[in-house]
Structure formats: structure tokens, C-alpha cells
Design a protein around this motif. Structure first.
Motif, PDB file in Angstrom:
ATOM      1  N   THR A 107       0.812  -1.219   0.000  1.00 16.71           N
ATOM      2  CA  THR A 107       0.000   0.000   0.000  1.00 16.71           C
ATOM      3  C   THR A 107       0.845   1.268   0.000  1.00 16.71           C
ATOM      4  O   THR A 107       0.325   2.359   0.174  1.00 16.71           O
ATOM      5  N   ASP A 112       2.762  -0.888   6.140  1.00 13.94           N
ATOM      6  CA  ASP A 112       2.912  -2.226   5.568  1.00 13.94           C
ATOM      7  C   ASP A 112       3.987  -3.041   6.282  1.00 13.94           C
ATOM      8  O   ASP A 112       3.933  -4.270   6.283  1.00 13.94           O
ATOM      9  N   LYS A 147      -5.764   1.407   4.954  1.00 16.45           N
ATOM     10  CA  LYS A 147      -5.514   0.662   3.723  1.00 16.45           C
ATOM     11  C   LYS A 147      -4.581  -0.513   3.977  1.00 16.45           C
ATOM     12  O   LYS A 147      -4.809  -1.619   3.469  1.00 16.45           O
ATOM     13  N   GLU A 151      -5.658  -4.400   3.387  1.00 14.65           N
ATOM     14  CA  GLU A 151      -4.906  -5.247   2.463  1.00 14.65           C
ATOM     15  C   GLU A 151      -4.340  -6.471   3.178  1.00 14.65           C
ATOM     16  O   GLU A 151      -4.337  -7.574   2.643  1.00 14.65           O
ATOM     17  N   GLN A 177      -7.780   4.391  -2.196  1.00 14.86           N
ATOM     18  CA  GLN A 177      -7.189   3.116  -1.826  1.00 14.86           C
ATOM     19  C   GLN A 177      -8.124   2.317  -0.922  1.00 14.86           C
ATOM     20  O   GLN A 177      -8.280   1.105  -1.080  1.00 14.86           O
ATOM     21  N   GLN A 181     -11.228  -1.066  -1.955  1.00 17.38           N
ATOM     22  CA  GLN A 181     -10.634  -2.293  -1.427  1.00 17.38           C
ATOM     23  C   GLN A 181     -11.466  -3.525  -1.766  1.00 17.38           C
ATOM     24  O   GLN A 181     -12.682  -3.542  -1.583  1.00 17.38           O
TER      25      GLN A 181
END
Length: 495
Positions: A107, A112, A147, A151, A177, A181
């Protein structure tokens, strides 16, 4: 290793339980009962390791109830999803000044680094704790956490995830974003208010026995993917160690040499992870806390008073548009001598009066490691522009805040030769219009035109995950007021 609450009490849980619960039962944050140490020999041994191997070594110091081989396999799987073989590369931009790039994940943001790994920690933790109920993860986001969590947890077995974001408090690219999703177990809802409104409402749900009972009737237990969850915080400790090891292995410094980090932060989790690394034995001299115009942390570090009775600003670095910095509670716990009752008293005072003070002794203890600075909107533009012109390096607006604070530090301390690592938290293409304006002076309204023109100006690679958003359908467009958030939660788990 056991974990205890920042607000005292007798609760003492395993790493798996701390991760699955998210928050302590008294509303406090889980912290390790003691900080594990990394010896000089262990640091030497990590020099030749991959990032995933380093992560497994450091995480197992805290999460020793997890299988170490399982941790390594999970780390290797998580970081294989990054676009770069090195998930956290270090870039030298000047003598003694480096940028730690944490935006090469799925992302394009530093979240992340932890949220690709948290699903494993959560699912395995549930199995270890014998939890049979489904898990509902609630997230309040100022842009990037939402996000990254969506994810990470999309289509995870036995887990649903719901993200709340401030309706006008994220960038257009961040909103796209989240609202596009995919995944059968995800939901995204806009909240009429700012991030603090979202975060406060989510914490209220977590601390409500009535909400917990209603969710239990539906077969769900609550957990969190925000940095209040130690499972989110622990993987962030790793990249401070890894960047230091990279400086040593590349011959930039000798092992044992102290360095500084300059960290853009709103919720205080990112810089707290650096502090935890220092407590574990990493040779860190100072931590420079960088803010935008919502500079409550700058004032706190300077004055010893946390005062949220101030104007809230929407800025071009929206992930830092925060006035209630949750992870500061963990720092207060340490500098108060781990006085949980005092921490609880201050958190209650913040809730009721929006202000609290610490003692001069506590302030002096914090000042041994921390200092703060901030950048206004014009200064961010100037800094991004100057760095691009001088070095060809393109940075996002949050990193621009940190670079401004780093520059200010060296201007005030001209004889300081300590190496500085500036932490870069997002890909510039997540904020294309603002970065384009800073680099070229051109202003565009459309995000994808911004991406195109920013690429033309910088030749920086456009991440496929962002370029592809243009053709993805918007799945989520609902909005609620903060007092209606739990109703939205119940609707989600009733589907």
C-alpha cells in the motif's frame, strides 16, 4: 515474555493474548514486562542476515511463545510481497544524512512493515489461546493504517475488518485506496469529524462491556490493528535495527557508533518503536520527533504539558493530523517509573480536561533522548523542493516535515557530526498533487493527472497498486457521525 497494562492492575498476559486482545482490560496499552536485550554479539550476527531473518530474531525476543521457525516463515512471506528485495532500503542523500524508505510494501506506506505480518500474529495467536470465536478488527485511520490493514486482512479466515476514516481528513489517493478495497470480509466507513473523533469512538467501543456483550452474541471478539496493539508496534522496532546494521555493513559507521533518527509521527507509534529499540540496546543517541502544524508533540516535549485544547489543522500531511497521540501513554509509563496508577490518572484527565502535565523530573528524562520540531505548510513545500533540486530525491509531505526538522537541527548544531537517518513514511505518489506542487509549482485537481505529471518531472517509478486505482470501482461510500459508529459495526457483523 509477559505483558502488562500501562494503567496498572494485575493483568499479565502472553504475547499471543496481548496481540489478540489489542487493549488491556482496564483500557491501558500492553507493554513488555521487561525489555529484552540485544547483545553486541547478536548484533554482529545479524549483519549478514536478510531483513526477514533480522525481523524473526528481534520479534522472538518479545514473542517467545510463538514458534521461531513459524515467525521466520511468516516474515519471509510478508516481506516477499514488497516490490523491493530489501523491504526497508537506506538511501544516502548527503554526508551523514540518510533516508530510510519504508514505502515499498503493497500500500506504499510504512504501515505495511507491520500490517503484512499482523494477520499471521493474530491468527496464530487465536489458535494458541484456544479462541474459537470470529475476530472483528476495528481500525481508526488517519489515512495509511486503514488501507494497510485492509490489504493485510482481506479474505482472512475467521476475521472481519472494519475501517473508519475522517470524511475530509485523508488525501484523495488514500480515500481511493480504501474505498476500492477488495475482499469479502472488509468494510470502510467515513466519519463526520477528524481522526481524533474516529479514534476516540473506537476506543470507547473497545472499553464498553455493553458493546463487547452485543458482539459476543454475534460470535465476535474485538481486536485492533492500530499501533495501540503491540503486534502492530513490535515489527516497527525491526527497521530501526536493520537500518543501523545496514550503515555498519556498508562501512558508513563502525559497530557501536551512536546515530540519530528523525521521525515524522502523529500517533507517536513510529518514534516509540525507535525508543524501544534504544531500550533494547541499539546505539541510538537522539530521537527527533517531527510534526506538522498539529504540533502538540513539539509543545509537549518542550514544556512538559500535553494540551489538546487547540485548533486542529488539516494539512498536506494528513496522516499526522492528530491531537491525541495514543502511544505517548507507553512513553509516560516508562519515564514515570512504570507507575500505572499515575498514567491512568493522566489519561483520565486528558479525556475529561484535554490537558495534563508531567513532572520536571519526567520531562528531563524524556529530554535525554527526545526533542521535537515542526514544519508549516510553506516549509514543507520549500523542503521538498530544496531536496529535489539539490539531490534529485523526491519525498512525500510527511517525510518533508521530518527533513525540515533534521535541517533545523543541523543549523542549530553546526558542529554535530552524528549520522542522521530520516524516516520516509510514504511514497510521494500517495500525495501526487501536493508533491507535484512542491517540486514544480504546478497545481492540478485530479490525482491521476498529478501522478502523470509528477512522473514526468521526477522519472520516479509509479507503483502499480496506485496507478491501477483509476480503473477500480468504488465499493464503499457510506458515512456516519461518531455516535453512530457502533450501530454501523453491528450492521456489519449482522450481514
Amino acid at each position: 515474555m509477559y505483558f502488562i497494562s500501562t494503567r496498572g492492575g494485575k493483568e499479565r498476559v502472553s504475547g499471543a493474548s496481548a496481540i489478540v486482545q489489542g487493549l488491556a482490560k482496564n483500557g491501558g496499552l500492553f507493554v513488555p514486562e521487561k525489555f529484552p536485550q540485544i547483545t553486541a554479539e547478536e548484533l554482529d550476527g545479524m549483519l549478514t542476515m536478510s531483513y526477514a531473518e533480522r525481523a524473526a530474531e528481534i520479534l522472538h525476543k518479545y514473542l517467545d511463545d510463538y514458534d521461531k521457525k513459524g515467525l521466520l516463515a511468516a516474515c519471509e512471506a510478508a516481506y516477499s510481497r514488497f516490490e523491493s528485495p530489501d523491504p526497508a532500503p537506506l538511501v544516502k542523500i548527503d554526508d551523514g544524512v540518510y533516508i530510510l524508505e519504508l514505502f515499498h510494501g503493497p500500500t506504499c506506506a510504512f504501515k505495511d512493515m507491520a500490517l503484512t505480518l499482523l494477520p499471521y500474529l493474530m491468527r496464530t495467536g487465536c489458535d494458541m489461546c484456544g479462541i474459537k470465536e470470529k475476530i472483528l478488527i476495528l481500525v481508526a485511520t488517519s489515512g495509511d493504517t486503514g488501507k494497510a490493514a485492509l490489504e493485510g486482512f482481506k479474505d482472512a479466515d475467521g476475521i472481519k475488518i472494519m475501517v473508519f476514516y475522517p470524511s475530509d481528513g485523508v488525501s484523495k489517493m488514500q480515500k481511493l485506496q480504501m474505498c476500492t478495497q477488495d475482499g469479502s470480509n472488509v468494510n470502510v466507513v467515513a466519519v463526520k469529524g477528524n481522526f481524533d473523533d474516529c479514534q476516540t469512538a473506537v476506543k470507547t467501543i473497545f472499553n464498553s462491556e455493553e458493546c463487547a456483550a452485543a458482539l459476543k452474541q454475534k460470535g465476535y471478539l474485538l481486536s485492533s490493528a492500530n499501533s495501540i496493539n503491540f503486534g502492530r508496534l513490535a515489527p516497527q522496532i525491526v527497521y530501526y535495527f536493520s537500518s543501523y546494521l545496514d550503515l555498519v555493513s556498508s562501512g558508513q559507521i563502525e559497530m557501536g557508533t551512536q546515530i540519530d533518527f528523525c521521525v515524522p509521527t502523529g500517533n507517536f507509534g513510529n518514534i516509540l518503536a525507535a525508543y524501544y529499540a534504544k531500550l533494547m540496546g541499539l546505539p541510538v543517541r537522539r530521537l527527533h520527533c517531527a510534526s506538522n502544524m498539529n504540533n502538540i508533540l513539539t509543545d509537549f516535549l518542550a514544556k512538559g504539558e500535553y494540551d489538546a485544547r487547540r485548533e486542529f489543522y488539516k494539512t498536506t500531511s494528513p496522516s499526522m493530523d492528530i491531537l491525541i497521540s495514543s502511544n505517548l501513554e507507553r512513553l509516560l509509563f516508562e519515564v514515570s517509573g512504570r507507575n500505572g496508577e499515575l498514567v491512568a490518572e493522566r489519561m483520565n484527565k486528558l479525556k475529561t480536561d484535554k490537558v495534563y502535565k508531567i513532572t520536571p523530573e519526567e520531562q528531563a528524562e524524556i529530554a535525554k533522548t527526545f526533542d521535537g520540531g515542526w514544519a508549516n505548510e510553506d516549509e514543507v513545500v520549500e523542503t521538498v523542493y530544496d531536496v529535489f533540486c539539490d539531490t534529485g530525491y523526491t519525498m512525500d509531505t510527511h517525510t518533508g516535515c521530518a527533513m525540515k526538522v533534521a535541517v533545523d537541527w543541523f543549523e542549530k548544531n553546526k558542529k554535530d557530526t552524528t549520522n542522521m537517518v530520516v524516516v520516509a513514511t510514504a511514497n510521494p505518489y500517495k500525495f501526487p498533487q501536493d508533491v507535484l506542487y512542491a517540486v514544480t509549482g504546478n497545481d492540478v485537481r485530479d490525482s491521476f493527472k498529478g501522478i502523470k505529471r509528477l512522473h514526468a518531472a521526477t522519472a520516479m517509478k509509479v507503483p502499480a497498486s496506485l496507478a491501477g486505482l483509476k480503473d477500480k470501482p468504488v465499493r464503499f461510500s457510506s458515512g456516519v457521525s461518531p455516535d453512530k459508529m457502533f450501530g454501523a459495526v453491528m450492521d456489519f457483523v449482522s450481514d
